[in-house]
Scaffold this motif. Structure first.
Motif, PDB file in Angstrom:
ATOM      1  N   ARG A 133       0.897  -1.412   0.012  1.00 25.30           N
ATOM      2  CA  ARG A 133       0.018   0.399  -0.187  1.00 25.30           C
ATOM      3  C   ARG A 133       0.910   1.347  -0.333  1.00 25.30           C
ATOM      4  NH1 ARG A 133      -4.487   1.564  -1.852  1.00 25.30           N
ATOM      5  NH2 ARG A 133      -5.918   3.187  -1.310  1.00 25.30           N
ATOM      6  N   ASP A 136       2.001   2.707  -3.261  1.00 28.66           N
ATOM      7  CA  ASP A 136       0.493   4.061  -3.435  1.00 28.66           C
ATOM      8  C   ASP A 136      -0.607   3.790  -3.136  1.00 28.66           C
ATOM      9  OD1 ASP A 136      -0.751   4.679  -6.281  1.00 28.66           O
ATOM     10  OD2 ASP A 136      -1.140   2.754  -7.303  1.00 28.66           O
ATOM     11  N   PHE A 165      -2.541  -1.475  -5.561  1.00 30.68           N
ATOM     12  CA  PHE A 165      -1.092  -0.919  -6.161  1.00 30.68           C
ATOM     13  C   PHE A 165      -1.310  -0.945  -7.129  1.00 30.68           C
ATOM     14  CE2 PHE A 165      -0.187  -5.564  -4.378  1.00 30.68           C
ATOM     15  CZ  PHE A 165       0.479  -5.520  -5.596  1.00 30.68           C
ATOM     16  N   GLU A 207       3.715   1.471 -10.288  1.00 26.54           N
ATOM     17  CA  GLU A 207       4.269   1.819  -8.735  1.00 26.54           C
ATOM     18  C   GLU A 207       5.308   0.931  -8.381  1.00 26.54           C
ATOM     19  OE1 GLU A 207       4.049   4.879  -7.649  1.00 26.54           O
ATOM     20  OE2 GLU A 207       3.150   4.845  -9.854  1.00 26.54           O
TER      21      GLU A 207
END
Length: 183
Positions: free
Chosen positions: A52, A55, A63, A67
């Motif tokens: 998490r 992102d 996510f 990323e």
């Protein structure tokens, strides 16, 4: 019962202090019964938070793959030795399951972290492991506001090298403050 739960550490599940949650009726016989307030191991709950972090503002998915490719794998994971038998087992398991199922990009790899550094445990003045659940921790925020960040860091290094167990000592903190004042 979100409005009735006190999340401050007490050494037991917060749900244990909500009688209307704990006390219930048995679904089979209708007699009095008690729910188990420990619904999931806390290490499982924290096993995926690093995903998490890559992102945090994504409101469509946990996510974005792009990323994850940018930020993962983690260069260095720092944790106490107890994490190796608790959190890290779930941390690696969740990552590997997500990797095997295509949620973690192949470019990231099947390990969540490249290196592990086990820091020593911090024991209180009585030799007990400091733990939020035991309620015997020294707040770093309070310590830093009292003696300053430099003295707090020096005190920890005076106690023992970072990979060794330390015995917390208020007099050791005072000694670090005196040392820095002399310097």
């Amino acid at each position: 019962p979100e409005d009735r739960v006190n999340f401050l550490p007490t050494g037991r599940s917060p749900l244990e202090d909500v009688p209307e949650f704990v006390n219930t009726a048995c679904p089979k016989c209708g007699g009095p019964a008690k729910r188990d307030p420990d619904t999931m191991d806390t290490f499982v709950c924290s096993s995926w938070y690093y995903l998490r972090y890559v992102d945090p503002h994504n409101d469509r998915e946990p996510f974005a793959r792009s990323e994850a490719e940018k930020w993962l794998p983690i260069d260095l994971y720092i944790g106490g030795a107890e994490h190796a038998t608790g959190h890290l087992i779930y941390f690696r398991f969740v990552h590997k399951v997500l990797y095997d199922n295509g949620y973690i990009p192949k470019s990231v790899g099947d390990e969540p972290a490249l290196r592990l550094f086990n820091q020593g445990m911090v024991l209180d003045e009585h030799g007990e492991v400091m733990s939020k659940s035991k309620g015997n921790v020294v707040s770093p925020v309070e310590l830093i506001s009292e003696v300053g960040v430099d003295a707090a860091r020096v005190a920890l290094l005076f106690f023992a090298p970072p990979d060794k167990e330390i015995l917390w000592s208020k007099s050791g903190v005072r000694g670090a403050v005196r040392c820095l004042n002399r310097v």
